[in-house]
Design an enzyme around this catalytic site. Sequence first.
Site, PDB file in Angstrom:
ATOM      1  CB  THR A  78      -1.016  -0.037   1.328  1.00 34.96           C
ATOM      2  OG1 THR A  78       0.044  -0.130   2.324  1.00 34.96           O
ATOM      3  CG2 THR A  78      -1.880  -0.925   1.266  1.00 34.96           C
ATOM      4  CB  SER A 106       3.775   0.705  -2.082  1.00 36.77           C
ATOM      5  OG  SER A 106       3.307   1.229  -3.235  1.00 36.77           O
ATOM      6  CE1 TYR A 130       0.492  -0.353  -9.044  1.00 41.40           C
ATOM      7  CE2 TYR A 130       1.607   1.474  -7.633  1.00 41.40           C
ATOM      8  CZ  TYR A 130       0.569   0.492  -7.869  1.00 41.40           C
ATOM      9  OH  TYR A 130      -0.434   0.499  -7.019  1.00 41.40           O
ATOM     10  CB  THR A 156       0.478  -3.872  -9.415  1.00 44.60           C
ATOM     11  OG1 THR A 156       0.920  -4.264  -7.981  1.00 44.60           O
ATOM     12  CG2 THR A 156      -0.946  -3.457  -9.240  1.00 44.60           C
ATOM     13  CE  LYS A 219      -1.593  -6.192  -4.390  1.00 37.50           C
ATOM     14  NZ  LYS A 219      -2.419  -5.088  -5.235  1.00 37.50           N
ATOM     15  CG  HIS A 243      -5.145  -1.842  -6.601  1.00 34.76           C
ATOM     16  ND1 HIS A 243      -4.076  -2.076  -7.414  1.00 34.76           N
ATOM     17  CD2 HIS A 243      -4.936  -0.743  -5.857  1.00 34.76           C
ATOM     18  CE1 HIS A 243      -3.027  -1.356  -7.298  1.00 34.76           C
ATOM     19  NE2 HIS A 243      -3.561  -0.515  -6.625  1.00 34.76           N
ATOM     20  CB  ILE A 277      -8.268 -10.834   5.154  1.00 33.32           C
ATOM     21  CG1 ILE A 277      -8.331 -11.764   4.049  1.00 33.32           C
ATOM     22  CG2 ILE A 277      -7.801 -11.354   6.692  1.00 33.32           C
ATOM     23  CD1 ILE A 277      -7.303 -11.404   3.049  1.00 33.32           C
ATOM     24  NE  ARG A 298      -9.532   0.229   1.874  1.00 34.44           N
ATOM     25  CZ  ARG A 298      -9.844  -0.252   0.605  1.00 34.44           C
ATOM     26  NH1 ARG A 298     -10.193  -1.945   0.961  1.00 34.44           N
ATOM     27  NH2 ARG A 298      -9.821   0.296  -0.358  1.00 34.44           N
TER      28      ARG A 298
END
Length: 331
Positions: A78, A106, A130, A156, A219, A243, A277, A298
């Site tokens: 994240t 990330s 990315y 990703t 991913k 995502h 989750i 999160r």
Amino acid sequence: MAMVCLSDFEAYAKKYLPKIAWDYFAAGADDCTTRDENILAYKRIRFRPRMLRDVSVMDIRTKILGSEISFPVGIAPTGFHQLAWPDGEKSTARAARAMNTCYIASTYSTCTLEEISAAAPGGLRWFQLYIHRNRAASQQLVQRAEALGFQGLVLTADLPYTGKRRDDVRNGFRLPPHMKVKNLERAFEVCKMSLLDPSITWNDIYWLRSLTHLPIIIKGILTREDAELAVRHGVQAIIVSNHGGRQLDEGPATIDALAEVVEAVRGRVEVYVDGGIRKGSDVLKALALGAKCVFIGRPALWGLAYKGEEGLQDVLRILQDEFRLSMALAG
């Protein structure tokens, strides 16, 4: 306030984070249907518990791509962790090492790869990539990560363009002036995202493989067809992911897509899942449906918002205890 479950950390983060930061972390695309469905789908799955199974001794360790972790929950990639806690990704890396699990850093970290690496030497870390239009910048990132001892490369695949997150549009979201996307400082202006390369294809897996010896994890896979293509193009693992519901709204919940992907790969690569989750029993459901490990997004940020590294360890410890209890009670 006693922090008993992950919802407690969510409530704390919502109350104490600046609104613009909370909205950024919480945002889903469009109507947030997929974001919410990620959680609701777990609630529809039921156990068939077995009794009198001697659950006096349980081993919840597992291995992902050959590395042992203390239990099958890692930290998903994240962005912008300094929005949650001043030390940002350094605290995340330290918490993951303390709990002996995997942290996927990330591309959009607010700490450099070097800072993340130095914060928790010896921790299990993968790097999430990315691919940008400036391929040289992407190549340099991959090679920096490998040189620093990151042990996997997570591509990703579901972000050729950024999904429409309405609250971010309303808030005019930008990073505060004192924060930077450290690994792309010279190549990037936050939230224009126009530097992302929307032309990437499966052939770019071959390009990545030519740059690094690291295993490649892809991913963002949600279908049988893409799972088969991933195997064919030589990835070592798949993360079933939408995502966090932040990209295409109205797609499947990840737990609903998991079985299709597991069936398609037939054990040729490892399969993980993220999204939705919130309890240890969710982890057990994902494993029962074929995942090797799950990753939390999160909830990790909520833990950081509560007490940094210590708060994130609390989140992981609660999930660990709930997972162990669910295993025992399910037999």
